[in-house]
Motif scaffolding. Structure first.
Motif: not given
Length: 109
Positions: A40, A38, A8-10
């Motif tokens: 988002r 990745l 997932r994002w980050r």
């Protein structure tokens, strides 16, 4: 279903980077395969996807040669010449207009 791990994002682990992150470090994938993905999330559409590469296998960006620099300067200069009036606009001609501002909007001046 994807064969790549999806983060997932980050939340990507250390040692993985997107192409842009590699570029900011002065690196490029250099033929290395994509090792993860990745995602988002977005509200009404599918998620944005970015591919991740290993930083330790990335190689330095090739230096700009004088011939490549000259070709790039020539291409950028050509994008500043108006095809209608033939003058150098002093800025990059927008592709949406296809001509300089005075030619596109003759009554605005």
């Amino acid at each position: 279903m994807s064969a790549l791990p999806v983060y997932r994002w980050r939340l990507a682990p250390e040692g993985l980077a997107t192409f842009r992150q590699l570029r900011a470090l002065g690196l490029r994938p250099g033929g290395a395969p994509v090792v993860a993905q990745l995602e988002r999330p977005r509200r009404r559409r599918g998620p944005l996807v970015a591919y991740l590469y290993r930083v330790d296998t990335a190689v330095p960006v090739r230096p700009m040669t004088p011939a490549k620099r000259a070709a790039l300067a020539k291409a950028n200069a050509a994008r500043q010449v108006c095809p209608e009036c033939g003058r150098d606009a002093g800025y990059r001609i927008p592709p949406t207009l296809g001509m300089c501002g005075p030619c596109a909007y003759p009554d605005a001046a």
